[in-house]
Design a protein around this motif. Structure first.
Motif, short mmCIF file in Angstrom:
data_model
loop_
_atom_site.label_atom_id
_atom_site.label_comp_id
_atom_site.label_asym_id
_atom_site.label_seq_id
_atom_site.Cartn_x
_atom_site.Cartn_y
_atom_site.Cartn_z
N MET B 143 0.84 -1.20 0.00
CA MET B 143 0.00 0.00 0.00
C MET B 143 0.87 1.25 0.00
O MET B 143 0.62 2.20 -0.74
N PHE B 144 1.92 1.22 0.83
CA PHE B 144 2.84 2.35 0.89
C PHE B 144 3.44 2.63 -0.49
O PHE B 144 3.47 3.77 -0.95
N GLY B 145 3.89 1.56 -1.16
CA GLY B 145 4.47 1.72 -2.48
C GLY B 145 3.48 2.31 -3.46
O GLY B 145 3.79 3.26 -4.21
N MET B 146 2.26 1.77 -3.47
CA MET B 146 1.25 2.23 -4.41
C MET B 146 0.88 3.68 -4.16
O MET B 146 0.70 4.46 -5.10
N VAL B 147 0.77 4.04 -2.88
CA VAL B 147 0.39 5.42 -2.57
C VAL B 147 1.50 6.38 -2.98
O VAL B 147 1.25 7.44 -3.54
N THR B 148 2.76 5.98 -2.73
CA THR B 148 3.88 6.86 -3.13
C THR B 148 3.87 7.07 -4.63
O THR B 148 3.99 8.19 -5.12
N LEU B 149 3.73 5.97 -5.37
CA LEU B 149 3.69 6.08 -6.83
C LEU B 149 2.50 6.93 -7.27
O LEU B 149 2.63 7.81 -8.13
N GLY B 150 1.36 6.65 -6.67
CA GLY B 150 0.16 7.38 -7.03
C GLY B 150 0.31 8.87 -6.75
O GLY B 150 -0.11 9.70 -7.54
N PHE B 151 0.95 9.18 -5.64
CA PHE B 151 1.18 10.58 -5.26
C PHE B 151 1.96 11.31 -6.35
O PHE B 151 1.54 12.34 -6.86
N VAL B 152 3.09 10.71 -6.74
CA VAL B 152 3.93 11.35 -7.76
C VAL B 152 3.19 11.46 -9.08
O VAL B 152 3.14 12.53 -9.70
N ARG B 153 2.56 10.36 -9.48
CA ARG B 153 1.94 10.36 -10.81
C ARG B 153 0.70 11.25 -10.86
O ARG B 153 0.45 11.91 -11.86
N GLU B 154 -0.08 11.22 -9.80
CA GLU B 154 -1.29 12.04 -9.83
C GLU B 154 -0.94 13.52 -9.81
O GLU B 154 -1.50 14.33 -10.54
N LEU B 155 0.05 13.86 -8.96
CA LEU B 155 0.43 15.28 -8.84
C LEU B 155 1.00 15.79 -10.15
O LEU B 155 0.65 16.86 -10.63
N LEU B 156 1.90 15.00 -10.76
CA LEU B 156 2.54 15.47 -11.98
C LEU B 156 1.66 15.26 -13.21
O LEU B 156 1.75 16.01 -14.17
N GLY B 157 0.83 14.24 -13.18
CA GLY B 157 0.03 13.93 -14.36
C GLY B 157 -1.25 14.72 -14.45
O GLY B 157 -1.60 15.25 -15.49
N SER B 158 -1.98 14.79 -13.34
CA SER B 158 -3.27 15.50 -13.40
C SER B 158 -3.30 16.76 -12.57
O SER B 158 -4.29 17.48 -12.57
N GLY B 159 -2.23 17.01 -11.80
CA GLY B 159 -2.21 18.22 -10.98
C GLY B 159 -3.17 18.16 -9.81
O GLY B 159 -3.53 19.17 -9.23
N THR B 160 -3.59 16.93 -9.44
CA THR B 160 -4.53 16.81 -8.33
C THR B 160 -3.97 15.83 -7.29
O THR B 160 -3.02 15.10 -7.56
N LEU B 161 -4.57 15.84 -6.10
CA LEU B 161 -4.25 14.84 -5.09
C LEU B 161 -5.57 14.37 -4.48
O LEU B 161 -6.36 15.21 -4.05
#
Lengths: 304, 205
Positions: B143-161
């Protein structure tokens, strides 16, 4: 040899245990699951008509379902509509057969209550009872007609069309003039973040208020979505006093005749939904016209 | 690996950091790359994996003495599939709201390498208690790994969290495309290794 028997035995037993566990869970949860699905469809329908938690469905509002079947009797192919009819205070069903050109063929009385008609096996049994034993029938879809008092308010129609990856299932609400009241995406498997954005309000609400004449020629344009329109579309994010009544009317008028703004990076999904909706409305308007004609000519008093 | 000598706390911590399924063990990369487009996806898939991992680990460690060694893997797969189906059915029946968001993820888990690997490496050799904590650690680590990846990708990809607009614009649409997943996972792995190297050097010095 002994070894392989042991392995076979062990595997068979494990599989049986697993199957028993899964089967048991399925039986226990089946009823709740079905209930959920039914509630989900109901809620979506009510949501499309603008009712929800804070705005309950008025008491004089009734929903009537019309079931469409494709019936094959030997060489002949018919469209069979299970139409609810009002008989005094009781509601019953008749089966109206139309040929492919939309001309009336015959009317058959069915013995099925509206509650029972919601279940597919019950409907099939009722159809089998009146149709020729050699006839084949396939279920088409269910149209729900919402009525308030004596006035017809809306048609709710489910639909399915191909998207970018696989089929997209939607529910569409139309008013009696076939103006779109709302679109809801029920199921889809588009890419998250790209085509998956079709579920967002700023996309699906673009279909709202499009008139039948506009829908017939609806296209997708690859132009950025104007900011004020986006704000207007995202109804869930509306704050108190963000728009005045005049502003709402003004924006609505302004964009009523515009085409659908494509999603960034998901033109194919945008186009699929637009074309899908367009076809659904066109086909439905045609079918409902033919059905109403037949009902009127035969003096069948439908409940809707 | 024989029966573990680690404490329960150590097992959970190792699962999250030292043996993180995504960044250190490099297992279950397909979902890591495919699904980690947003923080929410990460959390939901994380929860689903956590449950399946814990339940499967416990089941296998209970029946570990009865598993025929030549059909270990089919047995593991069967166990995982059963738990996935059970969780899927229960969720859809009693938690329809959560199921709406998690549904597609739950079914995916049958094919997760991390769960099979943990059953093979750990649960079939250890007691129920240890297996439970190991499963918990692995689930949390995933879960930690997925959330970290999601954090980076969502922030840079869609500009949202978590669906909230943070940046107000989309910096790089590329980040939510599947291919960007590889880049982000690779960079994160590098970061993890670098931190590990620096940390152990400091310990020595």
């Amino acid at each position: 040899m002994k070894e392989i028997l042991k392995i076979t035995f062990a595997l068979t037993v494990s599989c049986l245990i697993a199957a028993a566990v899964m089967g048991l869970t399925f039986t226990v949860t089946a009823k709740a699951k079905k209930h959920n699905e039914h509630m989900n469809v109901q809620e979506t329908m009510q949501g499309l008509l603008g009712y929800g938690k804070n705005n309950p469905v008025p008491e004089d509002m009734t929903f009537h379902s019309v079931y469409r079947y494709i019936i094959e009797e030997g060489e002949n192919k018919y469209l069979g509509y299970m139409v609810p009819v009002a008989e005094g205070s009781e509601e019953g069903y008749v089966l109206v057969l139309l040929d492919l050109g939309g001309n009336f063929v015959k009317k058959l009385d069915l013995t099925i209550s509206p509650e029972a008609a919601q279940e597919e096996p019950e409907r099939e049994a009722a159809l089998k009872a009146v149709l020729d034993p050699s006839a084949h029938f396939t279920y088409g879809d269910t149209i729900v007609i919402a009525k308030r008092g004596e006035k017809r308010v809306a048609y709710l129609l489910p639909g399915e069309f191909p998207g970018f990856k696989t089929f997209i299932q939607v529910m569409l609400a139309l008013d009696p003039q076939f103006t779109i009241l709302g679109l809801e995406i029920m199921e889809h498997e588009e890419d998250p973040g790209l085509g998956g954005e079709i579920v967002q309000e700023y996309f699906k609400n673009q279909f709202r208020d499009k008139k039948f004449d506009k829908v017939k020629a609806l296209k997708v344009v690859k132009v950025p979505l104007p900011e004020e329109y986006k704000k207007y579309l995202e109804k869930k994010k509306w704050k108190e006093g963000m728009f005045t009544e005049e502003q709402i009317q003004e924006i609505r008028k302004k964009y009523e005749d515009k085409d659908i703004y494509a999603l960034t990076g998901a033109t194919i999904s945008s186009r699929s939904v637009t074309n899908g909706v367009k076809n659904m409305v066109k086909k439905f308007a045609y079918r409902v016209g033919k059905l109403e004609d037949a009902l009127a000519k035969q003096h069948i008093q439908a409940a809707f | 690996m024989a029966a573990t000598t680690k404490s329960n706390k150590q097992l959970v911590l190792d699962g999250v950091l030292k043996e993180n399924p995504i960044f250190r063990l490099a297992l279950s990369m397909c979902p890591a790359v495919g699904i980690s487009t947003s923080v929410m996806n990460g959390i939901l898939l994380g929860i689903a994996v956590l449950f399946v991992q814990v339940f499967s680990s416990c089941t296998i460690s209970i029946i570990r003495h009865y598993i025929h060694p030549r059909i270990r893997i089919p047995t593991y797969t069967l166990t995982i599939a059963t738990w996935v189906t059970v969780i899927d059915l229960v969720l859809s029946a009693y938690f329809p709201v959560a199921y709406k968001a998690m549904g597609i993820f739950v079914k995916l888990i049958v094919a997760f390498a991390i769960i099979t690997m943990r059953l093979e490496m750990f649960a079939c050799k250890n007691t129920l208690e240890k297996s439970f904590w190991d499963g918990l650690g692995m689930g949390l680590g995933f879960m930690f790994g997925m959330v970290t990846l999601g954090f980076v990708r969502e922030l840079l990809g869609s500009g949202t969290l978590l669906g909230h607009d943070i940046l107000g614009f989309r910096p790089l649409l590329f980040f939510i495309l599947p291919s960007a997943g590889f880049f982000v996972v690779g960079l994160m792995m590098g970061l993890f290794n670098w931190v590990d190297v620096v940390y152990s050097r400091r310990k020595e010095g």
